[in-house]
Motif scaffolding. Structure first.
Motif, PDB file in Angstrom:
ATOM      1  N   TYR A   1       0.834  -1.204   0.000  1.00 13.26           N
ATOM      2  CA  TYR A   1       0.000   0.000   0.000  1.00 13.26           C
ATOM      3  C   TYR A   1       0.865   1.248   0.000  1.00 13.26           C
ATOM      4  CZ  TYR A   1      -3.555   3.349   1.541  1.00 13.26           C
ATOM      5  OH  TYR A   1      -4.381   4.438   1.649  1.00 13.26           O
ATOM      6  N   LEU A   2       1.878   1.250   0.855  1.00 16.56           N
ATOM      7  CA  LEU A   2       2.735   2.425   0.999  1.00 16.56           C
ATOM      8  C   LEU A   2       3.546   2.686  -0.260  1.00 16.56           C
ATOM      9  CD1 LEU A   2       3.587   4.565   3.082  1.00 16.56           C
ATOM     10  CD2 LEU A   2       5.422   3.024   3.778  1.00 16.56           C
ATOM     11  N   LEU A   3       4.059   1.623  -0.884  1.00 20.21           N
ATOM     12  CA  LEU A   3       4.851   1.778  -2.100  1.00 20.21           C
ATOM     13  C   LEU A   3       4.038   2.435  -3.216  1.00 20.21           C
ATOM     14  CD1 LEU A   3       6.748  -1.650  -2.341  1.00 20.21           C
ATOM     15  CD2 LEU A   3       7.721   0.573  -1.779  1.00 20.21           C
ATOM     16  N   VAL A   4       2.854   1.905  -3.463  1.00 23.16           N
ATOM     17  CA  VAL A   4       2.022   2.412  -4.560  1.00 23.16           C
ATOM     18  C   VAL A   4       1.498   3.808  -4.232  1.00 23.16           C
ATOM     19  CG1 VAL A   4      -0.059   2.001  -5.926  1.00 23.16           C
ATOM     20  CG2 VAL A   4       1.397   0.081  -5.261  1.00 23.16           C
ATOM     21  N   LEU A   5       1.074   4.023  -2.994  1.00 26.79           N
ATOM     22  CA  LEU A   5       0.546   5.330  -2.583  1.00 26.79           C
ATOM     23  C   LEU A   5       1.579   6.424  -2.787  1.00 26.79           C
ATOM     24  CD1 LEU A   5      -1.813   6.866  -1.021  1.00 26.79           C
ATOM     25  CD2 LEU A   5      -0.410   6.501   1.014  1.00 26.79           C
ATOM     26  N   THR A   6       2.768   6.238  -2.218  1.00 27.71           N
ATOM     27  CA  THR A   6       3.799   7.269  -2.287  1.00 27.71           C
ATOM     28  C   THR A   6       4.306   7.465  -3.711  1.00 27.71           C
ATOM     29  OG1 THR A   6       4.490   6.654  -0.054  1.00 27.71           O
ATOM     30  CG2 THR A   6       5.994   8.037  -1.314  1.00 27.71           C
ATOM     31  N   GLY A   7       4.422   6.362  -4.452  1.00 36.69           N
ATOM     32  CA  GLY A   7       4.973   6.448  -5.802  1.00 36.69           C
ATOM     33  C   GLY A   7       4.064   7.095  -6.823  1.00 36.69           C
TER      34      GLY A   7
END
Length: 497
Positions: A59-65
């Motif tokens: 979740y964090l990878l896709v959200l931030t990216g």
């Protein structure tokens, strides 16, 4: 500036604020509600904790990216389109997270659904601050930013409590289902309250696809490295490769964006020193908050001997103080000014972190709660006016871009803070332990004084960084871009759509 004409317009202002507040509540709630259910998910799918952690990491990878990408998309096609589409995707992803993994008995379906949820979350997070800047009059912006901060803090505080209740008394699926009615309500409110807006006139330049790839690859690699570095080891080939990829992608991104006519992130904005100072101030504040929130439960349980439920209650002091001061700062922005509130907030934050320096096994629960409340109160005072300052400095055609930048400065630094603070703590404790000849003992046998000394060194570092936040607050100044001096009212925006 035109004033709202009648009760209908005032009602639309209120509903718009509610829509934005729900967006911040949902994204903040989802950032904390999932973690408490990870042990349960690990047991149900019979997976190790390192594998289950991908529920949060993916979740964090896709959200931030992808936040910056959607900020630029919104500048081209309109805030309302991206915002409502984001809510629809986030709500659908939330339902899929709860439904498909259990129906198909597949952990992979949960990860895929989390990726979809993150795409929707990125669309929401990229636009929320921009909606305040674009469609609310100057006299209401301060109050709106205060409301946004309050609901974000409330979501963060409510996440662990609500997640624990839902997981214990219903099932882990309900930590995702809880988003569905909130998302549906936000879509209905937003459809009515948000003007369609005015998109760029003329033929837009080609979308910066290479920039989008570089942003996603660079930020995604960085977040992966810092979130998995402690678990895999900082010298692990995978972590080193991810760090190298992040440096190469982000370095080339800066060069590429400076040559692009219509960049995803206009680095020329940072040539304004005031813009740079305020963004650094916000990023460092979130950096410290993320690290401290991660480390303090270890202090409370290992040094103080609190049980997890007591530790959780103590930690809510920060969030509830942040809620109270966020509402207060919203009322004071127009009277006091953004800069003065930022300075006051930074000083209170630094005072709170100075109190951390005196934490020990003998510290009372009241002293610890008071220090946390001081940090939270300072954050609430500073974040709303700081965000307001950044948005005021952005030209109208860069509002979506800058709004998404603010969201990246929240999610990215929090993750970096967790990694940085935990790394300092481990290294400090190992150094102290080696001098006291206890490195041959098992973790359970490490003496309390060694743990406490490790925490002491971390709290000194945290206080030192907080002084940089104070310095940046003093260096900042209130500045409004020419595009924002003659503001478009809600009715004018709606009429021009």
């Amino acid at each position: 500036m035109h004033q709202p004409a009648g009760n209908a317009s005032r009602q639309q202002y209120t509903l718009l604020m509610v829509s934005i507040a729900l967006a911040m509540f949902m994204t903040s709630l989802d950032g904390t509600i999932v973690n408490i259910a990870l042990p349960t998910i690990s047991t149900i799918f019979d997976l190790p904790s390192t594998t289950v952690s991908w529920v949060a990491t993916a979740y964090l990878l896709v959200l931030t990216g992808s936040i910056l990408v959607f900020g630029k998309v919104a500048d081209r096609i309109g805030f309302k389109t991206v915002f409502l589409a984001g809510f629809a995707v986030f709500t659908a992803g939330s339902f899929f997270c709860g439904f498909f993994p259990e129906v198909f008995d597949s952990f992979g379906m949960l990860i895929a659904s989390r990726v979809l949820q993150a795409i929707g979350g990125a669309m929401i997070a990229a636009i929320a601050p921009a909606l305040v800047a674009a469609f609310l009059p100057m006299k209401m912006k301060g109050k709106a930013m205060g409301v946004v901060t309050t609901f974000a803090a409330f979501g963060t505080a409510a996440g662990p409590i609500l997640g624990g209740i839902l997981t214990q008394y219903l099932s882990w699926n309900w930590i995702f289902y809880i988003n569905v009615p909130v998302g549906a309500a936000a879509i209905l409110l937003g459809s009515y309250a948000i003007p369609a807006g005015v998109t760029a006139s003329g033929t837009p330049s080609p979308f910066d696809r290479l920039g989008a790839v570089l942003i996603f690859a660079g930020l995604g690699s960085l977040i992966y490295a810092v979130s998995q570095g402690s678990a895999l080891g900082w010298t692990d080939p995978t972590i080193l490769a991810a760090l190298a990829a992040a440096v190469i992608a982000l370095g080339y991104l800066v060069l590429h964006e400076r040559r692009t006519a219509d960049p995803l992130l206009d680095f020329r904005l940072f040539s304004n020193r005031n813009f740079l100072y305020v963004n650094l101030m916000l990023a460092l504040a979130y950096f410290l908050m993320g690290g401290v929130n991660y480390l303090l439960p270890f202090f409370l349980e290992l040094v103080k001997g609190f049980d997890p439920s007591t530790s959780g209650l103590v930690l809510t002091a920060l969030s509830f103080a942040m809620m109270a001061s966020g509402f207060l700062s919203g009322m004071l922005i127009n009277r006091v000014g953004n800069r003065r509130l930022c300075i006051a907030g930074a000083l209170v934050i630094s005072a709170g972190y100075l109190m951390f320096r005196f934490f020990s096994a003998e510290s009372t629960i009241y002293y610890i709660s008071g220090a946390l409340a001081a940090v939270g109160f300072g954050l609430g005072l500073m974040l709303s006016p700081g965000t307001n300052m950044v948005m005021n400095m952005a030209p109208r055609d860069r509002q979506g871009m800058v709004s998404s930048l603010i969201s990246v400065e929240r999610t990215g630094p929090i993750t970096l803070g967790i990694s940085f603070i935990s790394m300092i703590f481990v290294q400090a404790m190992l150094t102290v332990a080696s001098h006291r000849h206890v490195t041959t003992s098992s973790p359970a046998e490490i003496r309390i004084d060694v743990l406490a000394t490790g925490f002491d060194l971390v709290f000194v570092a945290v206080f030192a960084v907080s002084l940089a936040v104070v310095a940046l607050a003093f260096l900042s100044r209130d500045e409004v871009h020419a595009d924002n001096r003659e503001e478009e009212t809600f009715e004018a925006a709606a009429a021009g759509a």
